[in-house]
Motif scaffolding. Structure first.
Motif, PDB file in Angstrom:
ATOM      1  N   GLN A 172       0.817  -1.213   0.000  1.00 11.67           N
ATOM      2  CA  GLN A 172       0.000   0.000   0.000  1.00 11.67           C
ATOM      3  C   GLN A 172       0.851   1.263   0.000  1.00 11.67           C
ATOM      4  N   ASN A 173       1.976   1.244   0.718  1.00  7.94           N
ATOM      5  CA  ASN A 173       2.830   2.425   0.825  1.00  7.94           C
ATOM      6  C   ASN A 173       4.004   2.434  -0.143  1.00  7.94           C
ATOM      7  N   GLU A 174       4.495   1.252  -0.497  1.00  6.20           N
ATOM      8  CA  GLU A 174       5.666   1.170  -1.380  1.00  6.20           C
ATOM      9  C   GLU A 174       5.487   0.052  -2.410  1.00  6.20           C
ATOM     10  N   PRO A 175       4.600   0.265  -3.378  1.00  2.32           N
ATOM     11  CA  PRO A 175       4.338  -0.815  -4.346  1.00  2.32           C
ATOM     12  C   PRO A 175       5.558  -1.226  -5.153  1.00  2.32           C
ATOM     13  N   ASN A 176       6.394  -0.280  -5.550  1.00  3.67           N
ATOM     14  CA  ASN A 176       7.567  -0.636  -6.363  1.00  3.67           C
ATOM     15  C   ASN A 176       8.496  -1.587  -5.630  1.00  3.67           C
ATOM     16  N   THR A 177       8.614  -1.413  -4.331  1.00  3.10           N
ATOM     17  CA  THR A 177       9.496  -2.254  -3.528  1.00  3.10           C
ATOM     18  C   THR A 177       8.871  -3.615  -3.250  1.00  3.10           C
ATOM     19  N   HIS A 178       7.589  -3.630  -2.929  1.00  4.89           N
ATOM     20  CA  HIS A 178       6.993  -4.844  -2.367  1.00  4.89           C
ATOM     21  C   HIS A 178       6.189  -5.699  -3.337  1.00  4.89           C
ATOM     22  N   LEU A 179       5.743  -5.152  -4.465  1.00  5.95           N
ATOM     23  CA  LEU A 179       4.968  -5.978  -5.399  1.00  5.95           C
ATOM     24  C   LEU A 179       5.751  -7.182  -5.935  1.00  5.95           C
ATOM     25  N   LYS A 203      -6.505 -19.263  -6.677  1.00  9.02           N
ATOM     26  CA  LYS A 203      -6.716 -17.874  -6.238  1.00  9.02           C
ATOM     27  C   LYS A 203      -5.375 -17.170  -6.024  1.00  9.02           C
ATOM     28  N   ALA A 204      -4.453 -17.856  -5.369  1.00  7.89           N
ATOM     29  CA  ALA A 204      -3.122 -17.268  -5.143  1.00  7.89           C
ATOM     30  C   ALA A 204      -2.418 -17.029  -6.478  1.00  7.89           C
ATOM     31  N   GLU A 205      -2.539 -17.985  -7.401  1.00  7.87           N
ATOM     32  CA  GLU A 205      -1.929 -17.829  -8.723  1.00  7.87           C
ATOM     33  C   GLU A 205      -2.519 -16.642  -9.465  1.00  7.87           C
ATOM     34  N   ASP A 206      -3.840 -16.512  -9.409  1.00  4.58           N
ATOM     35  CA  ASP A 206      -4.504 -15.396 -10.088  1.00  4.58           C
ATOM     36  C   ASP A 206      -4.057 -14.061  -9.515  1.00  4.58           C
ATOM     37  N   GLU A 207      -3.966 -13.985  -8.192  1.00  4.66           N
ATOM     38  CA  GLU A 207      -3.502 -12.745  -7.570  1.00  4.66           C
ATOM     39  C   GLU A 207      -2.069 -12.443  -8.000  1.00  4.66           C
ATOM     40  N   GLY A 208      -1.241 -13.461  -8.046  1.00  8.57           N
ATOM     41  CA  GLY A 208       0.135 -13.271  -8.490  1.00  8.57           C
ATOM     42  C   GLY A 208       0.213 -12.798  -9.931  1.00  8.57           C
ATOM     43  N   SER A 209      -0.626 -13.360 -10.787  1.00  7.94           N
ATOM     44  CA  SER A 209      -0.644 -12.944 -12.189  1.00  7.94           C
ATOM     45  C   SER A 209      -1.084 -11.495 -12.341  1.00  7.94           C
ATOM     46  N   SER A 210      -2.040 -11.073 -11.520  1.00  9.63           N
ATOM     47  CA  SER A 210      -2.519  -9.685 -11.602  1.00  9.63           C
ATOM     48  C   SER A 210      -1.436  -8.692 -11.164  1.00  9.63           C
ATOM     49  N   ILE A 211      -0.473  -9.161 -10.414  1.00  7.19           N
ATOM     50  CA  ILE A 211       0.601  -8.286  -9.944  1.00  7.19           C
ATOM     51  C   ILE A 211       1.504  -7.861 -11.101  1.00  7.19           C
ATOM     52  N   ASP A 212       1.647  -8.722 -12.108  1.00  5.35           N
ATOM     53  CA  ASP A 212       2.461  -8.345 -13.262  1.00  5.35           C
ATOM     54  C   ASP A 212       1.967  -7.039 -13.875  1.00  5.35           C
ATOM     55  N   VAL A 213       0.657  -6.885 -13.981  1.00  3.99           N
ATOM     56  CA  VAL A 213       0.071  -5.663 -14.535  1.00  3.99           C
ATOM     57  C   VAL A 213       0.387  -4.483 -13.630  1.00  3.99           C
ATOM     58  N   LYS A 214       0.264  -4.677 -12.332  1.00  4.19           N
ATOM     59  CA  LYS A 214       0.549  -3.600 -11.388  1.00  4.19           C
ATOM     60  C   LYS A 214       2.015  -3.182 -11.429  1.00  4.19           C
ATOM     61  N   ILE A 215       2.900  -4.158 -11.566  1.00  3.24           N
ATOM     62  CA  ILE A 215       4.332  -3.858 -11.654  1.00  3.24           C
ATOM     63  C   ILE A 215       4.611  -3.017 -12.891  1.00  3.24           C
ATOM     64  N   GLU A 257       2.497  -1.050 -14.404  1.00  5.15           N
ATOM     65  CA  GLU A 257       1.939   0.277 -14.173  1.00  5.15           C
ATOM     66  C   GLU A 257       2.887   1.124 -13.315  1.00  5.15           C
ATOM     67  N   CYS A 258       3.415   0.524 -12.271  1.00  5.75           N
ATOM     68  CA  CYS A 258       4.355   1.245 -11.395  1.00  5.75           C
ATOM     69  C   CYS A 258       5.608   1.640 -12.166  1.00  5.75           C
ATOM     70  N   SER A 259       6.102   0.748 -13.011  1.00  2.00           N
ATOM     71  CA  SER A 259       7.309   1.035 -13.801  1.00  2.00           C
ATOM     72  C   SER A 259       7.069   2.167 -14.782  1.00  2.00           C
ATOM     73  N   SER A 260       5.908   2.169 -15.409  1.00  2.00           N
ATOM     74  CA  SER A 260       5.625   3.234 -16.374  1.00  2.00           C
ATOM     75  C   SER A 260       5.426   4.569 -15.680  1.00  2.00           C
ATOM     76  N   GLU A 261       4.887   4.560 -14.453  1.00  2.00           N
ATOM     77  CA  GLU A 261       4.741   5.797 -13.685  1.00  2.00           C
ATOM     78  C   GLU A 261       6.106   6.362 -13.325  1.00  2.00           C
ATOM     79  N   LEU A 262       7.045   5.492 -13.006  1.00  2.00           N
ATOM     80  CA  LEU A 262       8.391   5.945 -12.644  1.00  2.00           C
ATOM     81  C   LEU A 262       9.140   6.531 -13.840  1.00  2.00           C
ATOM     82  N   SER A 263       8.913   5.958 -15.021  1.00  2.00           N
ATOM     83  CA  SER A 263       9.643   6.419 -16.206  1.00  2.00           C
ATOM     84  C   SER A 263       9.017   7.656 -16.833  1.00  2.00           C
ATOM     85  N   SER A 264       7.820   8.020 -16.402  1.00  2.00           N
ATOM     86  CA  SER A 264       7.146   9.214 -16.961  1.00  2.00           C
ATOM     87  C   SER A 264       7.706  10.484 -16.404  1.00  2.00           C
TER      88      SER A 264
END
Length: 163
Positions: free
Chosen positions: A110-117, A142-154, A156-163
């Protein structure tokens, strides 16, 4: 050799903790965690579990002193011990440790997605594997699905950092 050196560091830090617990406890917790890691990498998983459990207790104590500073370390140790437990066939306990590590890491995201995702993704992959070994395929999915959804979040975080 690294195990022997790690054990010597633990011995020295135990002595220091006897003199000044709060000051030297973080170093002891780190050294105990490291010895568990070295043992696990050497294929001595049962020993890694034993000393890893001690590291968990030390890190729980540190979290009481400074929640924000030590919570990620607790999650790391819980995740490692979960792997060692799984390696020796103690899957129920592995799931318990992995679930706790995952819950902690979800809060940290919640506070540091780039570090912890990325770490959360690894924990979820391990949790899914442990659940499969117990025949809990729905929970594993369910755990696998949550893990797969993290790829998208990662991404998103990477593109926010490079903008």
């Amino acid at each position: 050799m690294v195990i022997i050196l790690g054990e010597e560091a633990v011995r020295i830090r135990r002595e220091l903790v006897k003199r000044e617990r709060r000051s030297f406890l973080p170093g002891l917790a780190e050294s105990v965690h490291n010895v568990a890691f070295y043992l696990g990498n050497a294929g001595r998983e049962a020993e890694a579990v034993s000393i890893g459990e001690e590291a968990i207790e030390l890190r729980r104590e540190l979290v009481k002193y400074d929640h924000d500073k030590y919570l990620a370390n607790l999650s790391l140790t819980l995740g490692n011990v979960a792997v060692y437990l799984s390696d020796i066939g103690r899957y129920e306990e592995a799931v318990e440790r992995a679930e706790e590590a995952t819950q902690i890491r979800r809060r940290l995201v919640q506070n540091e997605p780039n570090t912890h995702l990325p770490i959360l993704k690894i924990l979820l992959e391990n949790l899914s594997l442990f659940l499969k070994r117990l025949g809990r395929s729905d929970d594993a999915a369910k755990a696998e699905d949550e893990g797969s959804s993290i790829d998208v979040k990662i991404k998103e975080c990477s593109s926010e950092l490079s903008s």
